[in-house]
Design a protein around this motif. Structure first.
Motif, PDB file in Angstrom:
ATOM      1  N   LEU A   1     -57.598  46.678  -0.997  1.00 20.39           N
ATOM      2  CA  LEU A   1     -56.284  47.226  -1.314  1.00 20.39           C
ATOM      3  C   LEU A   1     -55.298  46.937  -0.207  1.00 20.39           C
ATOM      4  O   LEU A   1     -54.147  46.586  -0.447  1.00 20.39           O
ATOM      5  CB  LEU A   1     -56.394  48.737  -1.564  1.00 20.39           C
ATOM      6  CG  LEU A   1     -57.098  49.155  -2.861  1.00 20.39           C
ATOM      7  CD1 LEU A   1     -57.261  50.678  -2.906  1.00 20.39           C
ATOM      8  CD2 LEU A   1     -56.319  48.654  -4.082  1.00 20.39           C
ATOM      9  N   ALA A   2     -55.792  47.078   1.030  1.00 19.89           N
ATOM     10  CA  ALA A   2     -54.919  46.809   2.165  1.00 19.89           C
ATOM     11  C   ALA A   2     -54.520  45.344   2.198  1.00 19.89           C
ATOM     12  O   ALA A   2     -53.381  44.983   2.465  1.00 19.89           O
ATOM     13  CB  ALA A   2     -55.609  47.220   3.471  1.00 19.89           C
ATOM     14  N   SER A   3     -55.519  44.445   1.896  1.00 19.86           N
ATOM     15  CA  SER A   3     -55.233  43.022   1.908  1.00 19.86           C
ATOM     16  C   SER A   3     -54.227  42.668   0.833  1.00 19.86           C
ATOM     17  O   SER A   3     -53.338  41.843   1.032  1.00 19.86           O
ATOM     18  CB  SER A   3     -56.520  42.220   1.691  1.00 19.86           C
ATOM     19  OG  SER A   3     -57.434  42.484   2.737  1.00 19.86           O
ATOM     20  N   ALA A   4     -54.389  43.273  -0.333  1.00 18.54           N
ATOM     21  CA  ALA A   4     -53.498  42.967  -1.443  1.00 18.54           C
ATOM     22  C   ALA A   4     -52.091  43.486  -1.194  1.00 18.54           C
ATOM     23  O   ALA A   4     -51.139  42.989  -1.782  1.00 18.54           O
ATOM     24  CB  ALA A   4     -54.057  43.554  -2.725  1.00 18.54           C
ATOM     25  N   ALA A   5     -51.972  44.484  -0.304  1.00 17.66           N
ATOM     26  CA  ALA A   5     -50.673  45.101  -0.093  1.00 17.66           C
ATOM     27  C   ALA A   5     -49.798  44.305   0.859  1.00 17.66           C
ATOM     28  O   ALA A   5     -48.622  44.598   1.004  1.00 17.66           O
ATOM     29  CB  ALA A   5     -50.844  46.522   0.439  1.00 17.66           C
ATOM     30  N   VAL A   6     -50.345  43.293   1.552  1.00 17.33           N
ATOM     31  CA  VAL A   6     -49.602  42.514   2.531  1.00 17.33           C
ATOM     32  C   VAL A   6     -49.619  41.047   2.115  1.00 17.33           C
ATOM     33  O   VAL A   6     -50.642  40.522   1.691  1.00 17.33           O
ATOM     34  CB  VAL A   6     -50.226  42.662   3.939  1.00 17.33           C
ATOM     35  CG1 VAL A   6     -49.476  41.794   4.942  1.00 17.33           C
ATOM     36  CG2 VAL A   6     -50.197  44.116   4.375  1.00 17.33           C
ATOM     37  N   GLU A   7     -48.466  40.408   2.230  1.00 19.03           N
ATOM     38  CA  GLU A   7     -48.414  38.979   1.932  1.00 19.03           C
ATOM     39  C   GLU A   7     -47.631  38.255   3.013  1.00 19.03           C
ATOM     40  O   GLU A   7     -46.832  38.851   3.737  1.00 19.03           O
ATOM     41  CB  GLU A   7     -47.779  38.726   0.577  1.00 19.03           C
ATOM     42  CG  GLU A   7     -46.361  39.228   0.436  1.00 19.03           C
ATOM     43  CD  GLU A   7     -45.783  38.980  -0.945  1.00 19.03           C
ATOM     44  OE1 GLU A   7     -44.542  38.865  -1.041  1.00 19.03           O
ATOM     45  OE2 GLU A   7     -46.551  38.897  -1.924  1.00 19.03           O
ATOM     46  N   ILE A   8     -47.907  36.947   3.118  1.00 18.79           N
ATOM     47  CA  ILE A   8     -47.265  36.118   4.135  1.00 18.79           C
ATOM     48  C   ILE A   8     -45.991  35.511   3.564  1.00 18.79           C
ATOM     49  O   ILE A   8     -45.991  34.955   2.467  1.00 18.79           O
ATOM     50  CB  ILE A   8     -48.215  35.006   4.611  1.00 18.79           C
ATOM     51  CG1 ILE A   8     -49.443  35.621   5.293  1.00 18.79           C
ATOM     52  CG2 ILE A   8     -47.510  34.055   5.572  1.00 18.79           C
ATOM     53  CD1 ILE A   8     -50.506  34.611   5.670  1.00 18.79           C
ATOM     54  N   GLN A   9     -44.937  35.602   4.324  1.00 24.02           N
ATOM     55  CA  GLN A   9     -43.672  34.960   3.974  1.00 24.02           C
ATOM     56  C   GLN A   9     -43.336  33.927   5.037  1.00 24.02           C
ATOM     57  O   GLN A   9     -43.346  34.235   6.228  1.00 24.02           O
ATOM     58  CB  GLN A   9     -42.554  35.997   3.859  1.00 24.02           C
ATOM     59  CG  GLN A   9     -42.736  36.964   2.692  1.00 24.02           C
ATOM     60  CD  GLN A   9     -41.592  37.939   2.549  1.00 24.02           C
ATOM     61  OE1 GLN A   9     -40.835  38.156   3.510  1.00 24.02           O
ATOM     62  NE2 GLN A   9     -41.436  38.531   1.377  1.00 24.02           N
ATOM     63  N   ALA A  10     -43.072  32.686   4.585  1.00 20.94           N
ATOM     64  CA  ALA A  10     -42.788  31.585   5.506  1.00 20.94           C
ATOM     65  C   ALA A  10     -41.303  31.274   5.522  1.00 20.94           C
ATOM     66  O   ALA A  10     -40.641  31.284   4.486  1.00 20.94           O
ATOM     67  CB  ALA A  10     -43.576  30.347   5.099  1.00 20.94           C
ATOM     68  N   SER A  11     -40.789  30.986   6.703  1.00 20.02           N
ATOM     69  CA  SER A  11     -39.389  30.604   6.838  1.00 20.02           C
ATOM     70  C   SER A  11     -39.275  29.534   7.936  1.00 20.02           C
ATOM     71  O   SER A  11     -39.715  29.768   9.071  1.00 20.02           O
ATOM     72  CB  SER A  11     -38.544  31.824   7.203  1.00 20.02           C
ATOM     73  OG  SER A  11     -37.198  31.450   7.381  1.00 20.02           O
TER      74      SER A  11
END
Length: 338
Positions: free
Chosen positions: A21-31
Motif C-alpha cells: 500500500l505504501a509503495s502504491a501510494a508513491v510515484e516517481i515524477q521526472a522533470s
C-alpha cells in the motif's frame, strides 16, 4: 503453537500489505521528461515522503544509497548524482542516452518503493539524403537513397515524394529501419522530389530534396489535323509525343521524307494530289528509340455551295414563268364576255 504460527503469518501478511500500500501510494515524477542529452534530470517522489534511508537503482544496478544525512554514490555516478536525504528526490546532471532505463527507489524507513521508466534522447542534427545516382533510363534500373544524421538517438524515418508520404509496395522498399529507400525499375512517374524526415521525441529534421531525371519515350503519340479538307485551303498538322528529353520530330508523306521537322506541318493552298497518308516520326537520341503515327488526309474539290445556289435560281425562274403563262390564258376569256 498453532495460534503463534497463525499470528506470525497474519503479521507477515499485514506487513507485506502495508508495504504494498505504501509503495502504491508513491510515484516517481521526472522533470524534464523526456530528457535531452546534457540536461539535469530530477526524479522526485509524489507525494513527498519523509525518509531516513533508501536506495536508487537503474536497470537493477545501484546508483546510490543513503541513511540519515550520509549518502554513498557508486563511482561511475560520482559528481553527477545527489539525493535529498529527507524526500528521497534524485538529481542527475549531464544526462546521457545511456542513463535511460527503469529507475527504482526503495526505502525501509518507511517502507516505500516506486519505479519509473526514464528516457534520454540526443537531439537530431544535419539530416542528409544521398542517392546512388540521379539519372535513369525508364525501367532500366532501380534508385537507391539513404538517409543519415550527424547526431540523434531513437530515430524514426519518414519519406516524402513531393507532398505525399512514401509507403512500401511492390516497387518501393523501405529497409534498414526505414532509413533506406529503393524504387525498383524507376519510371517516368518517380522523379520526386524526395525528402527524408527524421524525428525523435525531442527533435526532428528534414533533408534537402533530391530529384531524379528519368529518360523515357517516345511513346503515346498524337496527331491532329486542323483546317478545311478542300482544294485551295490551308491545313495545319500538329504532332506530339511523350518523351524525355523531348523527341526529335520529322514528317513523311506516302513514306517519303518531307523537308520539315518539329511539331507542326503546315500546308498552303492544298491540291487533290496532296491527299494521302502523312506520318509523324519521333526519335529520342538518349534511349535510341523511335515511334510514329499516321493520318490519312483526303483533299476534295470545292463548289458544292455554288451548285446549290444554281438549283435555287432555276426553281425561282420556273415559278415566275408559270405565273406569266397563267395570265396569258386568263385574259382572252375575259374579252370574250365583253
Amino acid at each position: 503453537m498453532e495460534m503463534n504460527q497463525e499470528g506470525a503469518l497474519a503479521i507477515t501478511l499485514l506487513g507485506l500489505l502495508q508495504c504494498c500500500l505504501a509503495s502504491a501510494a508513491v510515484e516517481i515524477q521526472a522533470s524534464p521528461h523526456p530528457a535531452v542529452v546534457g540536461a539535469t534530470l530530477t526524479l522526485s517522489l509524489s507525494p513527498p515522503p519523509s525518509m531516513k534511508r533508501g536506495t536508487w537503482t537503474v536497470g537493477g544496478s545501484l546508483i546510490l544509497n543513503w541513511e540519515g544525512a550520509e549518502e554513498a554514490v557508486v563511482p561511475s555516478y560520482s559528481g553527477r548524482v545527489t539525493v535529498n536525504v529527507l524526500t528521497g528526490a534524485l538529481t542527475l546532471s549531464s544526462a546521457r542516452v545511456a542513463d535511460s532505463g527503469v529507475y527504482v527507489m526503495q526505502s525501509t524507513d518507511p517502507q516505500l518503493q516506486a519505479s519509473a521508466t526514464i528516457s534520454v534522447y540526443e537531439p537530431i542534427s544535419n539530416v542528409v539524403l544521398k542517392a546512388n545516382q540521379t539519372d535513369f533510363i525508364e525501367f532500366n534500373t532501380s534508385a537507391v537513397a539513404s538517409c543519415s544524421v550527424s547526431s540523434g538517438s531513437s530515430l524514426s524515418f519518414l519519406w516524402m515524394n513531393g507532398s505525399s508520404e512514401v509507403t512500401a509496395s511492390d516497387r518501393v522498399q523501405l529497409t534498414d529501419g526505414n532509413s533506406s529507400l529503393t524504387v525498383v525499375n524507376v519510371s517516368r512517374y518517380d522523379p520526386g522530389p524526395f525528402r527524408c524526415r527524421v524525428s525523435n521525441p525531442v527533435s526532428n529534421g528534414t533533408s534537402d530534396p533530391v530529384s531524379f531525371t528519368i529518360i523515357y519515350g517516345p511513346d503515346h503519340m498524337a496527331l491532329t489535323v486542323n483546317g478545311s479538307l478542300s482544294v485551295g485551303s490551308n491545313l495545319t498538322m500538329r504532332c506530339s509525343a511523350q518523351s524525355n528529353p523531348p523527341a526529335q520530330l520529322s514528317w513523311a508523306f506516302k513514306g517519303d521524307s518531307l523537308n520539315t521537322t518539329g511539331p507542326l506541318l503546315e500546308l498552303y493552298a492544298v491540291t487533290e494530289d496532296q491527299s494521302g497518308p502523312y506520318s509523324c516520326v519521333a526519335f529520342n537520341n538518349h534511349t535510341n528509340m523511335n515511334s510514329s503515327i499516321d493520318s490519312l488526309v483526303t483533299i476534295t474539290k470545292s463548289g458544292s455551295k455554288p451548285q446549290a445556289v444554281d438549283v435555287w435560281l432555276l426553281s425561282l425562274l420556273l415559278s415566275v414563268g408559270f405565273l406569266f403563262s397563267w395570265q396569258d390564258v386568263a385574259v382572252p376569256s375575259v374579252h370574250g364576255r365583253l
